[in-house]
Design an enzyme around this catalytic site. Sequence first.
Site, PDB file in Angstrom:
ATOM      1  N   CYS A   6     -11.539   3.674  -1.131  1.00  0.00           N
ATOM      2  CA  CYS A   6     -10.247   4.136  -0.620  1.00  0.00           C
ATOM      3  C   CYS A   6     -10.023   3.373   0.676  1.00  0.00           C
ATOM      4  O   CYS A   6     -10.942   3.263   1.504  1.00  0.00           O
ATOM      5  CB  CYS A   6     -10.268   5.637  -0.364  1.00  0.00           C
ATOM      6  SG  CYS A   6      -8.810   6.217   0.513  1.00  0.00           S
ATOM      7  N   ASP A  33       0.856  -1.200   0.000  1.00  0.00           N
ATOM      8  CA  ASP A  33       0.000   0.000   0.000  1.00  0.00           C
ATOM      9  C   ASP A  33       0.883   1.238   0.000  1.00  0.00           C
ATOM     10  O   ASP A  33       2.047   1.188   0.398  1.00  0.00           O
ATOM     11  CB  ASP A  33      -0.924   0.022   1.236  1.00  0.00           C
ATOM     12  CG  ASP A  33      -1.846   1.247   1.241  1.00  0.00           C
ATOM     13  OD1 ASP A  33      -2.286   1.669   0.157  1.00  0.00           O
ATOM     14  OD2 ASP A  33      -2.098   1.797   2.327  1.00  0.00           O
ATOM     15  N   SER A  34       0.293   2.357  -0.396  1.00  0.00           N
ATOM     16  CA  SER A  34       1.008   3.630  -0.325  1.00  0.00           C
ATOM     17  C   SER A  34       1.370   3.947   1.128  1.00  0.00           C
ATOM     18  O   SER A  34       2.334   4.649   1.395  1.00  0.00           O
ATOM     19  CB  SER A  34       0.124   4.747  -0.888  1.00  0.00           C
ATOM     20  OG  SER A  34      -1.106   4.780  -0.192  1.00  0.00           O
ATOM     21  N   CYS A  59      -4.393  -1.114  -2.191  1.00  0.00           N
ATOM     22  CA  CYS A  59      -4.492   0.332  -2.367  1.00  0.00           C
ATOM     23  C   CYS A  59      -5.335   0.555  -3.613  1.00  0.00           C
ATOM     24  O   CYS A  59      -5.018   0.002  -4.675  1.00  0.00           O
ATOM     25  CB  CYS A  59      -3.089   0.905  -2.561  1.00  0.00           C
ATOM     26  SG  CYS A  59      -3.056   2.662  -2.989  1.00  0.00           S
ATOM     27  N   GLU A 112      -5.827  10.276   9.035  1.00  0.00           N
ATOM     28  CA  GLU A 112      -4.453  10.109   9.529  1.00  0.00           C
ATOM     29  C   GLU A 112      -4.160  11.024  10.717  1.00  0.00           C
ATOM     30  O   GLU A 112      -3.337  10.700  11.570  1.00  0.00           O
ATOM     31  CB  GLU A 112      -3.450  10.340   8.389  1.00  0.00           C
ATOM     32  CG  GLU A 112      -3.601   9.265   7.325  1.00  0.00           C
ATOM     33  CD  GLU A 112      -2.356   9.031   6.501  1.00  0.00           C
ATOM     34  OE1 GLU A 112      -1.393   9.795   6.625  1.00  0.00           O
ATOM     35  OE2 GLU A 112      -2.367   8.042   5.736  1.00  0.00           O
ATOM     36  N   HIS A 152      -8.641   3.970   3.384  1.00  0.00           N
ATOM     37  CA  HIS A 152      -8.791   4.638   4.686  1.00  0.00           C
ATOM     38  C   HIS A 152     -10.240   4.707   5.146  1.00  0.00           C
ATOM     39  O   HIS A 152     -10.515   4.797   6.340  1.00  0.00           O
ATOM     40  CB  HIS A 152      -8.284   6.081   4.613  1.00  0.00           C
ATOM     41  CG  HIS A 152      -6.799   6.228   4.636  1.00  0.00           C
ATOM     42  ND1 HIS A 152      -5.983   5.654   3.707  1.00  0.00           N
ATOM     43  CD2 HIS A 152      -5.988   6.905   5.487  1.00  0.00           C
ATOM     44  CE1 HIS A 152      -4.737   5.982   3.972  1.00  0.00           C
ATOM     45  NE2 HIS A 152      -4.707   6.734   5.057  1.00  0.00           N
TER      46      HIS A 152
HETATM   47  N1  DGL Z   1      -4.366   3.731  -0.094  1.00  0.00           N
HETATM   48  C1  DGL Z   1      -4.906   4.818  -0.897  1.00  0.00           C
HETATM   49  C2  DGL Z   1      -6.118   4.331  -1.677  1.00  0.00           C
HETATM   50  O1  DGL Z   1      -6.800   3.392  -1.304  1.00  0.00           O
HETATM   51  C3  DGL Z   1      -5.296   6.007  -0.044  1.00  0.00           C
HETATM   52  C4  DGL Z   1      -4.130   6.809   0.453  1.00  0.00           C
HETATM   53  C5  DGL Z   1      -3.328   7.461  -0.648  1.00  0.00           C
HETATM   54  O2  DGL Z   1      -3.834   8.384  -1.323  1.00  0.00           O
HETATM   55  O3  DGL Z   1      -2.205   7.026  -0.845  1.00  0.00           O
HETATM   56  O4  DGL Z   1      -6.414   4.889  -2.710  1.00  0.00           O
END
Ligand code: DGL
Length: 271
Positions: free
Chosen positions: A189, A7-8, A71, A157, A191
């Site tokens: 997303c 993941d990012s 992600c 966050e 989050h």
């Molecule tokens: N993990 C990213 C997503 O699901 C969200 C956070 C980011 O923008 O890196 O798109």
Amino acid sequence: MNIGIFDSGVGGLTVLKKIVELMPEYEYVYLADTARAPYGDRSQERVIEFTRQGVSYLMTEKKCALVILACNTASAYALRTLQQEWLPAHFPDRRILGIIIPTAEYIAEKKAAAPIAIIGTRGTVASKVYEKEIEKRVSPLPRLLTQPCPMLVPLIEEGWHTSTPARMIVKKYLRPLKDKQIKTLVLGCTHYPLMAPMIKQVMGNNVRIIDPGSAVAHSLKTYLERHVQIEKKLSKKTRIHWLSTDVSDRTRAVFSRFWKTPQEIKRISLE
Ligand code: DGL
């Protein structure tokens, strides 16, 4: 061999949680590219480059037989290119899976009521990958709406996701979808599951909220049952390794918001 979860940053932990609940027995390696997160507003070229570096690290250094792009932005922008152009040339016997296709399959299987709305980062929404994957599987074509919600990731966050300002922002983002009387809302997303209770309150009980995490976990289970040659190579040590491209007090604090038990996070470099 291991299962990699890329993941990012920390959002993929909502997906890892569902996977580990369903299949605790495997050895997982979670890699968060926190030094370069968020990916949501980055260009497709950068997201492909960063995702390729992360997957390459997991396959080379951590012996991952398959990697889940946990992600939405990476799944939307990078999965296809990596699967079709990069993987066959570098790791032809390994696999990369995303999280959008399992969600589209779930929507089709459960006959989710339309109109269906997808909320996500700007990148995920701009890619239109959710629409494309749902359109391939659902007939007649359901009415689909999308809404980028870029302010939700920083709010979560910062730990502000249950606050009054957060509720005002959620209402503002969701108002157009509510006005169109959507019946299904996809949390596109990683989050957003942390905000699911507030989103549910704002949308009301008639809207079904879909958190892709469970769909991804079930789809991975089915995938491993069907691909015995991969499954039998997997280590069954009931373990998770934690890697991040940056480790600071903030990284640890944000991690702990998503994953309650403390972990030893190892810093690695992808560049
Ligand atoms: N993990 C990213 C997503 O699901 C969200 C956070 C980011 O923008 O890196 O798109």
